[in-house]
Design a protein around this motif. Structure first.
Motif, mmCIF file in Angstrom:
data_model
loop_
_atom_site.group_PDB
_atom_site.id
_atom_site.type_symbol
_atom_site.label_atom_id
_atom_site.label_comp_id
_atom_site.label_asym_id
_atom_site.label_seq_id
_atom_site.Cartn_x
_atom_site.Cartn_y
_atom_site.Cartn_z
ATOM 1 N N ALA A 2 -17.931 -8.661 37.235
ATOM 2 C CA ALA A 2 -17.413 -8.191 36.595
ATOM 3 C C ALA A 2 -18.856 -8.586 35.261
ATOM 4 C CB ALA A 2 -16.680 -8.011 35.851
ATOM 5 N N ILE A 3 -19.279 -9.910 35.848
ATOM 6 C CA ILE A 3 -20.679 -10.274 35.469
ATOM 7 C C ILE A 3 -21.777 -9.883 36.702
ATOM 8 C CG2 ILE A 3 -20.302 -12.198 37.404
ATOM 9 C CD1 ILE A 3 -21.264 -12.706 33.298
ATOM 10 N N VAL A 48 -7.628 -19.885 29.223
ATOM 11 C CA VAL A 48 -8.540 -21.089 28.480
ATOM 12 C C VAL A 48 -10.203 -20.767 29.007
ATOM 13 C CG1 VAL A 48 -8.666 -23.241 27.934
ATOM 14 C CG2 VAL A 48 -6.449 -22.538 27.817
ATOM 15 N N LEU A 49 -10.427 -21.228 30.167
ATOM 16 C CA LEU A 49 -12.150 -21.149 30.784
ATOM 17 C C LEU A 49 -12.429 -20.428 30.708
ATOM 18 C CD1 LEU A 49 -10.781 -23.726 33.429
ATOM 19 C CD2 LEU A 49 -12.231 -24.619 31.753
ATOM 20 N N SER A 50 -11.848 -19.043 30.922
ATOM 21 C CA SER A 50 -12.442 -17.931 30.610
ATOM 22 C C SER A 50 -13.288 -17.949 29.591
ATOM 23 C CB SER A 50 -12.330 -16.674 31.098
ATOM 24 O OG SER A 50 -11.474 -16.516 31.861
ATOM 25 N N GLY A 75 -20.724 -1.815 31.530
ATOM 26 C CA GLY A 75 -19.984 -1.144 29.989
ATOM 27 C C GLY A 75 -19.677 -2.152 28.610
ATOM 28 N N VAL A 76 -19.345 -3.778 29.008
ATOM 29 C CA VAL A 76 -19.227 -4.353 28.079
ATOM 30 C C VAL A 76 -20.375 -4.956 27.937
ATOM 31 C CG1 VAL A 76 -18.536 -6.711 27.397
ATOM 32 C CG2 VAL A 76 -16.905 -5.069 28.517
ATOM 33 N N TRP A 82 -19.101 -11.571 26.003
ATOM 34 C CA TRP A 82 -17.859 -11.061 25.748
ATOM 35 C C TRP A 82 -17.458 -10.271 27.007
ATOM 36 C CZ3 TRP A 82 -15.537 -10.192 22.000
ATOM 37 C CH2 TRP A 82 -15.809 -10.933 20.337
ATOM 38 N N ILE A 83 -17.762 -10.220 27.708
ATOM 39 C CA ILE A 83 -17.392 -9.871 29.635
ATOM 40 C C ILE A 83 -16.374 -11.078 29.927
ATOM 41 C CG2 ILE A 83 -17.762 -10.287 32.460
ATOM 42 C CD1 ILE A 83 -19.967 -8.703 30.746
#
Length: 428
Positions: free
Chosen positions: A53-54, A112-114, A181-182, A191-192
């Protein structure tokens, strides 16, 4: 009767008396096969989503945090390598305390780490937190194969793992588009990571309410370091399986090399940055289709026959990739179809290699899955990081790496099979 005996005939290295039968666990009736497949696939897909996603935001992330050149790849490479190291840990605890408690710890760490990654102020902080996330969330990678092994074995396990990979690979197909999209919606790559945390919360709720404990109480192992060490050593040294573990590490190392450098390769070398999510989705989608096809044929032809044929085809396609990459006029429309073809062939290799490697270890499936996952992921991630960092503005380093790793993978499989390929089906 299944006794998990080494090839030499010596007793299995567990805390149980040798020669005792391994009864199937009494699995709760709330979770059917179809829901189990979806749940295990999406658990593993949290890992894939955390990687892919990143990818579309690497340029913005690098600019925001001051990362130069190929250094941006460390956001991916650190996660992959730490996840490989982390897979060594949860299996032994899952063999002692059960699959559910260890899964909840891994999911909590992922969430948590996200959130922590979304709050960093420097690139170094992000890389450190990504490594921590990969390490502590490794249970979501290591435990699904053990949970499946609790339920079934043999070529049926290969079929179920193929179906899991079909769903699992849909996430890499769409994750870059979700990330993009994010990014477009919020204008902020942070926000990802929020989306990753949300995905982890959803999976935690699903596992909590629907997944029964699959570990048979008769198969529980003590937390006894010498025993765990012997179990894990046995899982990665048995001749009939080690070639498949190392072979899959090599071919997936090539895949990780593509993932690490894909945004630069497609965006810079081929000037198609705007098409990156679509091209990445095409490649991952082909791999998903191949896994579905594998699930339809593997019980008929056997995991060995299917995966061996796919490995030879992979070598041929990688050779064609290297030939085209060596030409000065290689274009996107030769690179992308060949890359998609090799990713498709991985769909006939990965699940089958993994099932063959895990087959002899029913009683110690958690420890064996962890040990094999550790060797597979660390080797593959380190190799993938090296391949990705070798990016020189062309596809040639990647193509050469794919060819070399495939040939070496064949050599390891030949070692495990004592020189004889296309063997019989894997027994249950």
């Amino acid at each position: 009767m299944r006794n998990d005996l080494p090839a030499s005939g010596e007793p299995a290295l567990t805390d149980e008396p040798a020669g005792q039968p391994a009864p199937r666990p009494a699995v709760g009736g709330r979770l059917g096969e179809r829901e189990l497949i979806w749940m295990m696939a999406l658990l593993m897909a949290c890992n894939a989503f955390g990687i892919d996603a990143i990818l579309p935001a690497l340029d913005e992330l690098a600019g925001s945090l001051g990362a130069a050149g190929n250094d941006r790849q460390f956001v991916i490479g650190a996660y992959l390598l730490a996840a490989g190291i982390g897979t060594l840990v949860p299996g032994a605890f899952a063999d002692r305390y059960g699959r559910r408690p260890v899964l909840f710890v891994a999911l909590a760490a992922y969430i948590v780490l996200s959130i922590a990654c979304a709050m960093v102020e420097t690139f170094t902080q992000l890389v450190v937190l990504r490594a921590a996330q990969g390490f502590f969330a490794a249970g979501i990678i290591a435990l699904p194969p053990a949970i499946i092994r609790d339920r079934v074995g043999g070529d049926k396990m290969a079929r179920l793992m193929s179906l899991i990979f079909v769903i699992f690979l849909l996430v890499p197909a769409v994750a870059p588009s979700v990330g993009q999209g994010v990014l477009h919606l919020t204008g902020d790559w942070r926000w990802i990571f929020g989306a990753m945390a949300l995905a982890g919360c959803v999976m935690t709720g699903w596992v909590w309410f629907r997944l029964p404990e699959t570990l048979d109480p008769a198969n529980r192992q003590e937390i006894h370091i010498p025993t765990i060490a012997r179990n894990m050593t046995h899982a990665v040294t048995l001749r009939e399986t080690i070639g498949y573990t190392l072979g899959s590490a090599l071919v997936f190392g090539g895949l990780f090399g593509f993932i690490n450098s894909s945004q630069q390769l497609i965006g810079e070398a081929f000037g198609a940055g705007d098409k990156f999510p679509l091209i990445f989705a095409m490649c991952a989608g082909c791999m998903a289709i191949a896994n579905w096809s594998n699930s339809r044929i593997v019980e008929r032809f056997g995991a060995r026959r299917v995966s061996h044929a796919a490995l030879f085809a992979f070598i041929a396609v990688a050779g064609a990739q290297f030939w085209f990459a060596s030409r000065p006029d290689e274009g996107l429309w030769t690179f992308a179809p060949l890359m998609a073809a090799n990713m498709s062939l991985l769909g006939f290799i990965g699940a089958n290699f993994g099932s063959i490697a895990l087959q002899p270890f029913h009683r110690i499936a958690g420890a064996a899955s962890s040990a094999q996952g550790f060797l597979r992921m660390t080797s593959g991630a380190a190799l993938g990081a090296y391949i990705g960092y070798s990016y020189d503005g062309t596809a040639e380093p990647l193509a050469l790496a794919l060819l070399i790793t495939a040939v070496l993978s064949l050599a390891f499989v030949l070692f495990s099979e004592k020189g004889e390929l296309f063997g019989e089906k894997v027994p249950d």
